[in-house]
Design a protein around this motif. Structure first.
Motif, short mmCIF file in Angstrom:
data_model
loop_
_atom_site.label_atom_id
_atom_site.label_comp_id
_atom_site.label_asym_id
_atom_site.label_seq_id
_atom_site.Cartn_x
_atom_site.Cartn_y
_atom_site.Cartn_z
N VAL A 14 18.18 76.22 49.67
CA VAL A 14 19.48 76.11 48.99
C VAL A 14 20.56 75.74 49.99
O VAL A 14 21.41 74.88 49.73
CB VAL A 14 19.82 77.41 48.24
N ASP A 15 20.53 76.36 51.17
CA ASP A 15 21.53 76.07 52.19
C ASP A 15 21.42 74.62 52.67
O ASP A 15 22.43 73.92 52.81
CB ASP A 15 21.36 77.03 53.38
N LEU A 16 20.21 74.16 52.91
CA LEU A 16 20.02 72.78 53.34
C LEU A 16 20.39 71.79 52.24
O LEU A 16 20.86 70.69 52.51
CB LEU A 16 18.57 72.55 53.79
N TRP A 17 20.21 72.17 50.98
CA TRP A 17 20.55 71.31 49.86
C TRP A 17 22.07 71.18 49.70
O TRP A 17 22.58 70.10 49.38
CB TRP A 17 19.94 71.86 48.58
N THR A 18 22.81 72.26 49.92
CA THR A 18 24.26 72.22 49.73
C THR A 18 24.99 71.59 50.91
O THR A 18 26.10 71.10 50.73
CB THR A 18 24.82 73.63 49.49
N ASP A 19 24.40 71.58 52.11
CA ASP A 19 25.07 70.95 53.26
C ASP A 19 25.37 69.48 53.03
O ASP A 19 26.48 69.03 53.30
CB ASP A 19 24.24 71.15 54.53
N PRO A 20 24.42 68.66 52.56
CA PRO A 20 24.76 67.26 52.29
C PRO A 20 25.85 67.11 51.22
O PRO A 20 26.67 66.20 51.29
CB PRO A 20 23.44 66.63 51.82
N GLN A 21 25.86 67.99 50.24
CA GLN A 21 26.89 67.91 49.20
C GLN A 21 28.26 68.22 49.80
O GLN A 21 29.25 67.57 49.46
CB GLN A 21 26.57 68.87 48.07
N ILE A 22 28.32 69.21 50.68
CA ILE A 22 29.58 69.53 51.35
C ILE A 22 30.01 68.37 52.23
O ILE A 22 31.18 67.97 52.23
CB ILE A 22 29.44 70.84 52.16
N ALA A 23 29.05 67.80 52.97
CA ALA A 23 29.36 66.66 53.84
C ALA A 23 29.86 65.48 53.01
O ALA A 23 30.80 64.79 53.40
CB ALA A 23 28.13 66.27 54.64
N GLU A 24 29.23 65.26 51.87
CA GLU A 24 29.66 64.16 51.00
C GLU A 24 31.09 64.38 50.51
O GLU A 24 31.90 63.44 50.48
CB GLU A 24 28.70 64.05 49.81
N THR A 25 31.42 65.60 50.15
CA THR A 25 32.78 65.93 49.69
C THR A 25 33.79 65.71 50.81
O THR A 25 34.86 65.12 50.59
CB THR A 25 32.83 67.39 49.21
N VAL A 26 33.44 66.15 52.02
CA VAL A 26 34.35 65.99 53.16
C VAL A 26 34.54 64.51 53.49
O VAL A 26 35.66 64.05 53.73
CB VAL A 26 33.82 66.77 54.38
N VAL A 27 33.46 63.75 53.49
CA VAL A 27 33.55 62.31 53.78
C VAL A 27 34.40 61.60 52.73
O VAL A 27 35.23 60.74 53.06
CB VAL A 27 32.14 61.68 53.88
N ALA A 28 34.23 61.95 51.47
CA ALA A 28 35.04 61.33 50.41
C ALA A 28 36.52 61.65 50.59
O ALA A 28 37.38 60.78 50.44
CB ALA A 28 34.56 61.80 49.05
#
Length: 97
Positions: A14-28
């Protein structure tokens, strides 16, 4: 013991799955901020150019006004350059804090 290992593995997944989502939000968000800076820079650049053209078109009438005017025209680009560099330095310092 196997159940505890499975739960830990589930948390890791779950932690590894949410990291890319957080990164995507920050990049956007950062991409939006950069595009805003680019738009603001274009508007500011045009406003400075317009201001400089108005100043260049001015015709002083007295000798003292002509002297002051020439000095202002010669030093304006240097002043703007100092303001831009100073503003950039302040922004960098604030960013690092």
């Amino acid at each position: 013991m196997l159940v505890v290992g499975g739960i830990i593995l589930a948390f890791v997944i779950v932690d590894l799955w949410t990291d890319p989502q957080i990164a995507e939000t920050v990049v956007a968000a950062e991409a939006g901020a950069v595009s805003q800076i680019v738009r603001d820079a274009a508007v500011t650049s045009q406003a400075v150019d317009d201001l400089y053209q108005v100043l260049a078109a001015y015709e002083p009438r007295s000798f003292s006004k002509q002297s002051f005017y020439q000095k202002a025209l010669n030093e304006l680009p240097e002043l703007l350059q100092m303001l831009i560099c100073g503003g950039a330095a302040v922004i960098i310092l604030i960013t690092l804090l």
